[in-house]
Design an enzyme around this catalytic site. Structure first.
Site, PDB file in Angstrom:
ATOM      1  N   LYS A  82      20.262 -41.759  31.885  1.00  0.00           N
ATOM      2  CA  LYS A  82      19.903 -42.425  30.631  1.00  0.00           C
ATOM      3  C   LYS A  82      19.924 -43.937  30.822  1.00  0.00           C
ATOM      4  O   LYS A  82      19.029 -44.656  30.368  1.00  0.00           O
ATOM      5  CB  LYS A  82      20.885 -42.018  29.515  1.00  0.00           C
ATOM      6  CG  LYS A  82      20.684 -40.577  29.050  1.00  0.00           C
ATOM      7  CD  LYS A  82      21.819 -40.079  28.166  1.00  0.00           C
ATOM      8  CE  LYS A  82      21.638 -38.590  27.876  1.00  0.00           C
ATOM      9  NZ  LYS A  82      22.758 -37.978  27.140  1.00  0.00           N
ATOM     10  N   GLN A  98      28.507 -39.038  24.698  1.00  0.00           N
ATOM     11  CA  GLN A  98      28.100 -37.976  25.615  1.00  0.00           C
ATOM     12  C   GLN A  98      28.978 -36.733  25.406  1.00  0.00           C
ATOM     13  O   GLN A  98      30.199 -36.826  25.428  1.00  0.00           O
ATOM     14  CB  GLN A  98      28.204 -38.483  27.069  1.00  0.00           C
ATOM     15  CG  GLN A  98      27.728 -37.491  28.098  1.00  0.00           C
ATOM     16  CD  GLN A  98      26.231 -37.184  27.994  1.00  0.00           C
ATOM     17  OE1 GLN A  98      25.408 -38.075  27.772  1.00  0.00           O
ATOM     18  NE2 GLN A  98      25.872 -35.921  28.138  1.00  0.00           N
ATOM     19  N   ASP A 104      21.012 -39.688  18.807  1.00  0.00           N
ATOM     20  CA  ASP A 104      21.043 -38.289  19.249  1.00  0.00           C
ATOM     21  C   ASP A 104      20.706 -37.346  18.085  1.00  0.00           C
ATOM     22  O   ASP A 104      20.419 -36.172  18.297  1.00  0.00           O
ATOM     23  CB  ASP A 104      22.445 -37.937  19.783  1.00  0.00           C
ATOM     24  CG  ASP A 104      22.455 -37.722  21.292  1.00  0.00           C
ATOM     25  OD1 ASP A 104      21.365 -37.561  21.874  1.00  0.00           O
ATOM     26  OD2 ASP A 104      23.555 -37.694  21.863  1.00  0.00           O
TER      27      ASP A 104
END
Ligand code: NAD
Length: 277
Positions: free
Chosen positions: A53, A97, A120
């Site tokens: 990422k 994460q 997200d």
């Protein structure tokens, strides 16, 4: 007949180039899109995802900051980091994460992220908006699947889409997105009876189970579009949830790697740019 392989890498490249151009134009107006990623502990897969990422952000001109916390970090310490990122006006996107170490409460952390920075799309506000048909930030993996279907002109309206997996990250938002495009949607999961029979009815079959080779050729209608979301490590190799033999039955198939995973990262960049804009 062999399935057409849906090249996620190529489609993602087009997205990334477009995003890089838009980022450049935003920077010229004095705004540098900025993604902050919080990584707790040493999970090897998470380390790889975060590095990927980070690299993708840098290539697109998006600023990336990774905040690393020890495996043993407290809930309070993690929440303090999220709160400070919420307050930081230079940060446009925040991503924690997953998975978090066992002792940490994942849903409490996700609920704390500012919904306007939730790139997200896991905050209840954003999943609710998706459910209501007023999406803001949509989870990157199912969004990437939709963009891949679009890129290959796969018809969705009126088709039967079967999703295997009901997670908040993939299965459920995937169902909402396909429904919004007028598919008839069935969600299968670990308690589903006669799953192969249901899968065989699918025009579009999405596998998000996390079990290598779960979808076999006898579960696929000839000519169906099969989307393999799975990422499994077997003997040091990355494989999906779909057995290789399915390439002989499906009409379209996403490879692993080089399919959905590439699109996920492109959509993260798109969401971050959107947050900055
Ligand atoms: P999860 O573990 O949260 O969910 C798995 C789902 O599979 C569950 O809903 C469960 O009901 C279902 N399931 C498990 N065993 C089953 C069985 N025997 N029969 C039917 N259903 C069964 O996983 P997730 O986060 O949704 O991820 C699924 C897979 O996708 C994993 O391999 C993950 O690594 C991968 N993934 C890939 C990307 C990407 O970018 N390509 C992104 C997220 C997740």
């Amino acid at each position: 007949m062999s399935a057409v392989m849906m090249d996620g890498r190529a489609v993602a490249k087009v997205w990334k180039e477009k995003i890089a151009k838009q980022t450049e134009s935003l920077i010229s107006k004095g705004i540098t899109p900025h993604l902050a990623v919080v990584l707790v502990g040493e999970n090897p897969a998470s380390q790889v995802y975060v590095r990927n990422k980070e690299n993708a952000c840098i290539k697109a001109g998006i600023r990336s900051t990774v905040i690393r916390l020890d495996e043993g970090c407290t809930q309070q310490a993690l929440e303090d980091v999220v709160r400070s990122l919420n307050r930081d006006a230079s940060v446009h996107g925040i991503l924690v994460q997953l998975p978090l170490p066992e002792h940490l409460n994942e849903s409490r952390v996700l609920a704390l992220i500012d919904p306007d920075k939730d790139v997200d799309g896991f905050h209840a506000m954003n999943s609710g908006r998706l459910m209501n048909g007023q999406p803001r930030f949509v989870p990157c993996t199912p969004l990437g699947v939709m963009k891949l279907l679009e890129a290959y002109d796969i018809p969705v309206a009126g088709k039967h889409a079967v999703i295997i997996g009901r997670s908040n990250i993939v299965g459920k938002p995937m169902a909402m997105l396909l429904l919004a495009k007028d598919a008839t949607v069935t969600i299968c999961h670990s308690k589903t009876q006669n799953l192969p029979d249901i899968a065989r009815q699918a025009d579009i079959l999405v596998a998000a189970v996390g079990r290598p080779g779960f979808v076999t050729a006898d579960m696929v209608k000839p000519g169906a579009t099969v989307i393999d979301v799975g990422i499994n490590r077997v003997d040091g190799q990355i494989v999906g949830d779909v057995a290789p033999e399915v390439a002989q039955t499906a009409g379209y198939l996403t490879p692993v790697p080089g399919g959905v995973g590439q699109m996920t990262i492109a959509m993260l960049l798109a969401n971050t740019l959107d947050a900055a804009e």
